[in-house]
Design a protein around this motif. Structure first.
Motif, PDB file in Angstrom:
ATOM      1  N   MET A   1       0.847  -1.194   0.000  1.00 11.50           N
ATOM      2  CA  MET A   1       0.000   0.000   0.000  1.00 11.50           C
ATOM      3  C   MET A   1       0.881   1.242   0.000  1.00 11.50           C
ATOM      4  O   MET A   1       1.828   1.330   0.768  1.00 11.50           O
ATOM      5  CB  MET A   1      -0.889  -0.040   1.254  1.00 11.50           C
ATOM      6  N   LEU A   2       0.566   2.188  -0.881  1.00 10.29           N
ATOM      7  CA  LEU A   2       1.294   3.458  -0.918  1.00 10.29           C
ATOM      8  C   LEU A   2       0.365   4.555  -0.394  1.00 10.29           C
ATOM      9  O   LEU A   2      -0.857   4.404  -0.468  1.00 10.29           O
ATOM     10  CB  LEU A   2       1.696   3.799  -2.353  1.00 10.29           C
ATOM     11  N   PRO A   3       0.916   5.647   0.116  1.00 14.92           N
ATOM     12  CA  PRO A   3       0.034   6.736   0.555  1.00 14.92           C
ATOM     13  C   PRO A   3      -0.838   7.227  -0.608  1.00 14.92           C
ATOM     14  O   PRO A   3      -0.379   7.281  -1.755  1.00 14.92           O
ATOM     15  CB  PRO A   3       1.006   7.829   1.003  1.00 14.92           C
ATOM     16  N   VAL A   4      -2.089   7.571  -0.288  1.00 12.98           N
ATOM     17  CA  VAL A   4      -2.978   8.140  -1.301  1.00 12.98           C
ATOM     18  C   VAL A   4      -2.675   9.626  -1.395  1.00 12.98           C
ATOM     19  O   VAL A   4      -2.530  10.294  -0.373  1.00 12.98           O
ATOM     20  CB  VAL A   4      -4.450   7.926  -0.898  1.00 12.98           C
ATOM     21  N   GLY A   5      -2.567  10.137  -2.582  1.00 14.35           N
ATOM     22  CA  GLY A   5      -2.275  11.562  -2.711  1.00 14.35           C
ATOM     23  C   GLY A   5      -1.906  11.937  -4.120  1.00 14.35           C
ATOM     24  O   GLY A   5      -2.295  11.274  -5.077  1.00 14.35           O
ATOM     25  N   GLU A   6      -1.100  12.993  -4.223  1.00  3.89           N
ATOM     26  CA  GLU A   6      -0.687  13.482  -5.531  1.00  3.89           C
ATOM     27  C   GLU A   6       0.774  13.082  -5.741  1.00  3.89           C
ATOM     28  O   GLU A   6       1.687  13.747  -5.281  1.00  3.89           O
ATOM     29  CB  GLU A   6      -0.851  15.000  -5.592  1.00  3.89           C
ATOM     30  N   HIS A   7       0.959  11.979  -6.427  1.00  6.48           N
ATOM     31  CA  HIS A   7       2.325  11.475  -6.644  1.00  6.48           C
ATOM     32  C   HIS A   7       2.886  12.020  -7.950  1.00  6.48           C
ATOM     33  O   HIS A   7       2.990  11.310  -8.944  1.00  6.48           O
ATOM     34  CB  HIS A   7       2.315   9.939  -6.659  1.00  6.48           C
ATOM     35  N   TRP A   8       3.254  13.298  -7.905  1.00  5.74           N
ATOM     36  CA  TRP A   8       3.733  13.946  -9.135  1.00  5.74           C
ATOM     37  C   TRP A   8       4.961  13.232  -9.707  1.00  5.74           C
ATOM     38  O   TRP A   8       5.196  13.269 -10.902  1.00  5.74           O
ATOM     39  CB  TRP A   8       4.085  15.408  -8.854  1.00  5.74           C
ATOM     40  N   ASP A   9       5.745  12.623  -8.796  1.00  4.20           N
ATOM     41  CA  ASP A   9       7.018  12.045  -9.233  1.00  4.20           C
ATOM     42  C   ASP A   9       6.909  10.553  -9.559  1.00  4.20           C
ATOM     43  O   ASP A   9       7.920   9.915  -9.841  1.00  4.20           O
ATOM     44  CB  ASP A   9       8.091  12.277  -8.153  1.00  4.20           C
ATOM     45  N   LEU A  10       5.731   9.972  -9.478  1.00  2.00           N
ATOM     46  CA  LEU A  10       5.587   8.543  -9.770  1.00  2.00           C
ATOM     47  C   LEU A  10       4.605   8.332 -10.919  1.00  2.00           C
ATOM     48  O   LEU A  10       3.527   8.919 -10.931  1.00  2.00           O
ATOM     49  CB  LEU A  10       5.075   7.786  -8.525  1.00  2.00           C
TER      50      LEU A  10
END
Lengths: 366, 133, 351
Positions: free
Chosen positions: A1-10
């Motif tokens: 599980m990864l944090p939910v959010g705005e992963h601009w770099d992924l």
């Protein structure tokens, strides 16, 4: 599980591959035979189809079986159900169910338009309906039929944002007060900004296998899948005989419980779909946790214990995988600040795709 | 460009042409091969009157791409007098507040431009408060 | 013989009006461009909604006309739309309207353009079509969402609306068409070039050499040829680019206010261009009695004039209430300011 959010770099593939590798590490480094991917919008937002090959190769598993399952918000649960069926049938030994969604690749209106494709495009979307407006239309009818006002949604929203405060993977961790809730701008009347979940990036994965294949030392962490069911209702709101009955939710819940040989009263933890506050109300009524007109009154403490779509954020096709992972954490006692009092022995996890048009339910147990 | 799709659906969109089931007489909109009431085959055309009432509604201020030039707008489920419910925008509301049960009638209006004043204009049903006189 | 009279007598068997509900007062336009004190040619004008155009407005007027005609739309043999604001430069408005009203596929459909008399031109063509026996019923529409350049004098009056009529055998008519006459010359008083958004006009040249010259000729010839004069008609309607011109013209020929005020709608809704005379006629038919004679004279820039005489029949009484009256559309009214008007008329630059 990864944090939910705005992963601009992924990018999409990195998000998905990282969740896969984290799940495998958690399993004691099992080697997967198949990766089933739940995703809603990559075709549009990442201009990417064929996610099986893309993500499984990225995760380091060229040569295995992999493909995508799409059921709007329930995509991750659909992939999980596929993993269960594959393993149970004996055709696959170790399967991974991955839910992944990359929302922030495009501007907001493109993401919105993509999400609206979960409606009936020809007769809802083309007439200018959006997903949140559809939910608002249901909510408006609900309030009218039961002579209620929009304050009935307050507890649901406050509870979700409060639960999310303890969830390090949640997008909204500051909580909201009653005063803030009551001053919220309207999204689509009668639903306000806090009654509608926000789309965000996310990826979550689970490893599914048979008990005898699990190393002895990891068996204590194992959570059993006791029941699984998928049911659909008419896609369009206008095609439903009863707008206020989430038929797919009730059928899928009943079917999963029947397969598990359990009843609702056995459930220690409930994970209910809350992309919109009205979804919770109608799911509660459909599942049988509340009578019609009273779904908003239910005690929420064991509901969406890690914030749900409202508080955690809603990575559409991945959200249902988050629900399952969060439930596993609760059952293992690993939910940190979100841990509910008594370690739950059984849990009910239901994910909805569209406005209640697809419902996938899983019953988990020790 | 979605000209083929809109062309295929023009009778539904322009004038609420649906179906009546030859087996159970249910009125059907939009048309479909299998009657949702009795499960048998349906394909007899039926012209709806266009009269109905608001079953539920909301307002859209943050309109999706392609619909921004008509925002804000009200969108509703309209229960047609013949039975079926349709999803449609409400138009020409004037100062009258929308309410559940409000009598409305079908009008054919511009739904959207299929691409920056260069593409095909999509026409289709909307509903407005019933006009008197 | 200069009159246009078909072999088989024809008449109007159904009519229907349409006027959008939005209004901008002329004083509001004046406020933007000339300050508060400027005199205005009319009180206010109609403005189409964000989702309206000549096609949608024609559909509603045509549905009203069909309701009054009480015929199956499949019996129409032609659908002709007269307008100078067809939504497409190439692609007929008529096919969309025909499909929407449920006409059959075995019809003639076309768009007419003759500035403000495209609608009456379609009526004359319909008289020939029905009068020759080529078909029983023809739908002719005059409808416009007229364009006026911001700040130009035409912006006060360029309005939206029009009417549809169904031409059929005189035996079924609510108003028999006694005769028509058409007069045209090449007169460049007003035009809009291909791809241009707003029309150009010859300012004062649009008066005497254009509006008055053509209407005077058509009316005079029509009266001479039919042996009639103003006193033979209970009602009259003229093309009405503003409030002043049609009244001046009417008085020249001895018409009184009582005769032309019912059909004079421009002070309340502006100039509906191709729709103007047919819309005025529809307002008259809403109140006319069997036996009444109606005179109508259209003008289109470029330029020409069509004159008609109608005799109302008993059938008017049974069918006039089958659709909303023209006055009902005029009274249905939402006032907007210039900012909203500018949005409705696509005057904001969005890119």
């Amino acid at each position: 599980m990864l944090p939910v959010g705005e992963h601009w770099d992924l990018s999409l593939r990195t998000l998905g591959a990282r969740a896969v590798r984290k799940a495998l590490a958690d399993s004691g480094n099992l080697q997967p035979d198949a990766i089933y991917i739940g995703n809603g919008l990559a075709n549009i937002l990442s201009h990417q189809a064929n996610l099986g090959a893309l993500i499984s190769d990225e995760a380091g598993f060229p040569g295995i079986e992999s493909c995508t399952f799409e059921a709007a918000g329930a995509s991750g649960a659909a992939a999980f159900r596929a993993a269960c069926m594959a393993v149970q049938s004996g055709l696959v030994d170790i399967a991974i169910a991955l839910g992944v969604e990359k929302i922030t690749e495009c501007d907001g209106s493109t993401a919105q338009a993509a999400q609206d494709l979960i409606l009936n495009y020809e007769f809802e979307g083309t007439n200018g309906l959006t997903v949140s407006a559809g939910a608002a239309i249901i909510a408006q009818r609900y309030l009218s039929e039961y002579h209620l006002d929009r304050s009935v949604f307050q507890n649901i929203a406050l509870q979700s944002y409060q639960h999310a405060q303890g969830n390090p993977y949640a997008m909204y961790r500051n909580g909201i007060t009653e005063a803030i809730y009551q001053k919220q701008p309207m999204k689509n009347h009668p639903l306000g900004l806090f009654d509608v979940s926000s789309l965000a990036d996310g990826a979550a994965a689970l490893v599914v296998t048979r008990e005898e294949l699990i190393p002895e030392e990891s068996r204590d962490d194992m959570i059993r899948v006791l029941g699984s069911a998928n049911a659909i209702a008419p896609l369009s709101l206008h095609d439903r005989h009863q707008l206020l009955q989430y038929r797919a939710a009730s059928q899928s819940a009943a079917s999963a419980l029947r397969k598990a040989g359990l009843s609702l009263s056995n459930m220690d933890l409930l994970e209910i779909w809350d992309a919109h506050a009205i979804d919770v109300v109608l799911a509660m009524e459909a599942i049988g946790l509340a009578i019609e007109g009273e779904g908003w009154q239910t005690d929420m403490t064991t509901l969406s214990s890690m914030g749900g779509c409202l508080g955690r954020g809603n990575p559409l096709g991945a959200s249902s995988a988050y629900q399952l992972v969060e439930t596993v954490l609760q059952m293992r006692g690993e939910a940190g600040a979100c841990q509910i009092g008594n370690l739950p022995k059984t849990a009910f996890v239901q994910s909805l795709g569209g406005l209640g048009s697809t419902a996938i339910t899983h019953i988990l147990g020790h | 460009m979605e000209a083929p799709r809109h062309w295929r659906l023009k009778k539904q969109r322009y004038s609420l042409t649906g179906e009546v089931c030859p087996h159970c007489s249910a009125k059907i909109f939009p048309p479909r091969d299998v009657c949702p009431e009795c499960g048998q085959e349906a394909k007899t055309a039926f012209q709806f009157s266009g009269k109905g009432e608001v079953f539920s509604y909301t307002a859209i201020t943050d309109a999706p791409a392609g619909y921004q030039d008509q925002a804000p707008y009200a969108i509703a489920l309209v229960k047609l007098n013949e039975g079926p419910i349709v999803t449609a925008q409400l138009t020409d509301l004037g100062t009258e507040p929308v309410r559940i049960g409000m009598p409305v009638e079908m009008v054919t209006r511009r739904i959207k431009d299929d691409g920056n004043e260069r593409g095909v204009i999509l026409y289709g049903y909307k509903f407005r408060p019933v006009m008197q006189g | 013989m200069k009159l246009l009279i078909p072999e088989k007598p024809v008449g109007i068997i159904g009519y229907g009006a349409y006027i959008p509900r939005y209004r901008i007062p002329a004083s509001e336009i004046s406020r933007i461009w000339h300050g508060e004190s400027e005199g205005t040619p009319i009180k206010e004008k109609s403005v189409p909604g964000l989702d309206e155009d000549t096609i949608t407005m024609s559909i509603e007027a045509a549905r009203n006309a069909l309701n009054r005609a009480q015929i199956d739309p499949k019996e129409l043999r032609a659908v002709w739309i007269g307008s100078e604001s067809h939504p497409y430069a190439v692609k007929p408005s008529g096919t969309v309207v025909a499909e929407a009203i449920g006409a059959s596929e075995s019809i003639s459909a076309a768009d007419f353009e003759f500035a403000c008399k495209a609608g009456t031109e379609a009526v004359i063509a319909g008289m020939g079509f029905v009068g020759s026996g080529m078909g029983d019923y023809v739908l002719a529409v005059g409808m416009d969402t007229a364009q006026g350049r911001p700040g130009d004098v035409l912006e006060y009056t360029a309005a939206a609306g029009g009417a549809a009529v169904i031409i059929g055998p005189a035996s079924e008519a609510l108003a028999v068409i006694d005769a028509a006459y058409s007069f045209v010359t090449d007169t460049p008083d007003f035009w809009r070039r291909q791809t241009q958004k707003y029309p150009e006009h010859g300012q004062r040249f649009t008066g005497d050499p254009a509006y008055f010259h053509h209407l005077e000729n058509s009316i005079e010839t029509f009266f001479t040829e039919t042996g009639t004069s103003a006193k033979d008609y209970r009602f009259a309607v003229f093309h009405q680019p503003n409030a002043k011109f049609p009244q001046k013209l009417g008085k020249e020929f001895g018409f009184t206010k009582e005769q032309f005020q019912t059909g004079l709608l421009s002070p309340m809704i502006g100039n509906t261009y191709s729709g103007a005379v047919l819309l005025g006629l529809s307002a008259i038919l809403d109140i006319a009695e069997p036996g009444d004679k109606i005179f109508a004279a259209a003008f289109g820039s470029g330029a020409g004039s069509d004159a008609f005489s109608f005799t109302v029949t008993e059938r008017i009484k049974s069918c006039r209430n089958l659709a909303p009256s023209t006055q009902a559309y005029i009274q249905r009214r939402t006032e907007i300011d210039y900012a909203v008007y500018a949005r409705h008329r696509g005057k904001y630059i969005m890119n």
